[in-house]
Enzyme design. Structure first.
Site, PDB file in Angstrom:
ATOM      1  CE1 TYR A 142      -3.546  -2.629   0.507  1.00  0.00           C
ATOM      2  CE2 TYR A 142      -4.662  -0.533   0.829  1.00  0.00           C
ATOM      3  CZ  TYR A 142      -4.716  -1.873   0.563  1.00  0.00           C
ATOM      4  OH  TYR A 142      -5.930  -2.478   0.358  1.00  0.00           O
ATOM      5  CE  LYS A 193       1.792 -17.222  -2.778  1.00  0.00           C
ATOM      6  NZ  LYS A 193       1.491 -18.587  -3.315  1.00  0.00           N
ATOM      7  CG  ASP A 226      -1.656 -19.988  -1.967  1.00  0.00           C
ATOM      8  OD1 ASP A 226      -1.131 -20.126  -0.838  1.00  0.00           O
ATOM      9  OD2 ASP A 226      -1.259 -20.598  -2.979  1.00  0.00           O
ATOM     10  CG  ASP A 250      -8.166  -4.801   0.987  1.00  0.00           C
ATOM     11  OD1 ASP A 250      -9.112  -4.379   1.671  1.00  0.00           O
ATOM     12  OD2 ASP A 250      -8.071  -4.639  -0.248  1.00  0.00           O
ATOM     13  CG  ASP A 254     -13.636  -7.317   1.117  1.00  0.00           C
ATOM     14  OD1 ASP A 254     -13.414  -6.613   2.119  1.00  0.00           O
ATOM     15  OD2 ASP A 254     -14.057  -6.850   0.037  1.00  0.00           O
TER      16      ASP A 254
END
Ligand code: IPM
Ligand code: MN
Length: 370
Positions: A142, A193, A226, A250, A254
């Site tokens: 970000y 990751k 993932d 983020d 959701d």
């Protein structure tokens, strides 16, 4: 009773509608001696760009620094798609998060029993779910530099975003994660990751070392982000607290939101470091949902995430756990009565608008408090 200074930032889209219900709640609490809140208001986002040509004003930054807590609605919308990148609505929110150092974003996903039918997943997968996504909020891709689009001159352009994390940034958010887990089911899952990203390698290393040094009593687990996303929809109840970086957080929050029935249900708290002298910390409370321009202005938005965000302010900033519980119980009671906004409606329930839901929750508070 201490007076708490709140800066209210309704923002764009459904922001002002859901904030109106928090204002109603604050007025009711002030009136009934359940708290003492002093409120000020500011424009941030597209509305601020329309009025002042910037997404946030310096005087708002100053007000935000002086407030005990910021209560934030939502920003953005297609209306501002063509606004210069630096002044896009989201920039105002990102500046608040970054400059006030609010690095720990707590996003609880709780599935109220009454809402298990509203989730797109099977009831037994989500019924009684209570997990927290802890998102790092002031670092990573970000904010990393360089962040550019360069014209290569051959009809091609090159876009660069930079994912960057220092040890201290990972350590301080992991510490918040371990401490949260200790007060709950004592399990922390760290997601990154490390199989493709250097930041993932460092993230894993720092979390592992902090665990060995200070939090051996907490169960620590690592998942690749993932696979973690897959596990989140396969069997979310395996988690207690998940700590992850800004971008993964983020996305995963959701996903977690939908486990609870609707994005309209998820509150969040963004916290800074605790000042050792005053014991205070910078804090911003906002729903996880966006400005939902498609339903804005219709009085149909779900105010629950916004109201629950205010309850988090009571809990995390003002030590008002009892009052926060009262709000959460009132939300559950309104839902148990069969009241639903359109986003969470199901067979046999009564669909109401934003204002009716807000009033019903206050009505339940009055009943529960009596
Ligand atoms: C969120 C939002 C923001 C983010 C946007 C509005 C900048 O999606 O809080 O999850 O990406 O952090
Ligand atoms: Mn988001």
């Amino acid at each position: 009773m201490a007076t708490h200074k709140l800066l209210l930032v309704p923002g764009d889209g459904i922001g002002p509608e859901v904030m109106a219900e928090v204002k109603r709640l604050i007025a009711w609490m002030n009136e009934h001696g359940l708290g003492r809140f002093d409120t000020d208001e500011a424009l941030v986002g597209g509305c601020c760009y329309d009025a002042h040509g910037v997404s946030i004003q310096e005087e708002t930054m100053a007000k935000a620094r002086a407030a005990d807590a910021i209560i934030f609605g939502s920003v953005g919308g297609p209306k501002w798609d063509k606004v210069p990148y630096e002044q896009r609505p989201e920039a105002g929110l990102l500046r608040l998060r970054k400059e006030l150092g609010m690095f720990a974003n707590i996003r609880p996903a709780i599935c109220y029993p009454a809402l298990a039918e509203s989730s797109s997943l099977k009831r037994d997968v989500v019924d009684g779910l209570d997990i927290i996504i802890l998102r790092e909020l002031t670092g990573g891709v970000y904010f990393g530099e360089p962040k550019t689009i360069t014209d290569l001159g051959n009809g091609q352009k090159r876009a660069v975003d930079t994912q960057v994390y220092d040890t201290y940034e990972i350590e301080r958010v992991a510490r918040v994660g371990f401490e949260l887990a200790r007060k709950r089911r004592n399990k922390l899952t760290s997601m990154e990751k490390r199989n493709v990203m250097k930041t993932g390698v460092l993230w894993n290393e720092v979390v592992t070392a902090l665990h060995a040094r200070e939090f051996k009593d907490v169960e620590l687990e690592h998942q690749l982000a993932d696979a973690g996303g897959m596990q989140l929809v396969r069997w979310p109840k395996q988690f207690d607290v998940i700590v992850t970086d800004n971008l993964f957080g983020d996305m995963l929050s959701d996903v977690a939101a939908m486990l609870t029935g609707s994005l309209g249900m998820l509150p969040s708290a963004s916290l800074g470091e605790t000042d050792p002298k005053t014991r205070k910390r910078r804090a911003l409370y906002e729903p996880v949902h966006g400005s939902a321009p498609d339903i804005a202005g219709k009085g149909a938005a779900n105010p629950i995430a916004m109201i629950a965000s205010f309850a988090m302010a009571l809990r995390y900033s003002f030590g008002m756990g009892k009052e926060a519980d009262l709000i959460d119980q009132a939300i559950a009671a309104a839902l148990a009565k069969g009241l639903r906004t359109a986003d969470i409606k199901s067979d046999g329930t009564t669909v109401v608008g934003t204002r009716d839901m807000g009033e019903a929750i206050i009505g339940e508070m009055a009943r529960l408090a009596a």
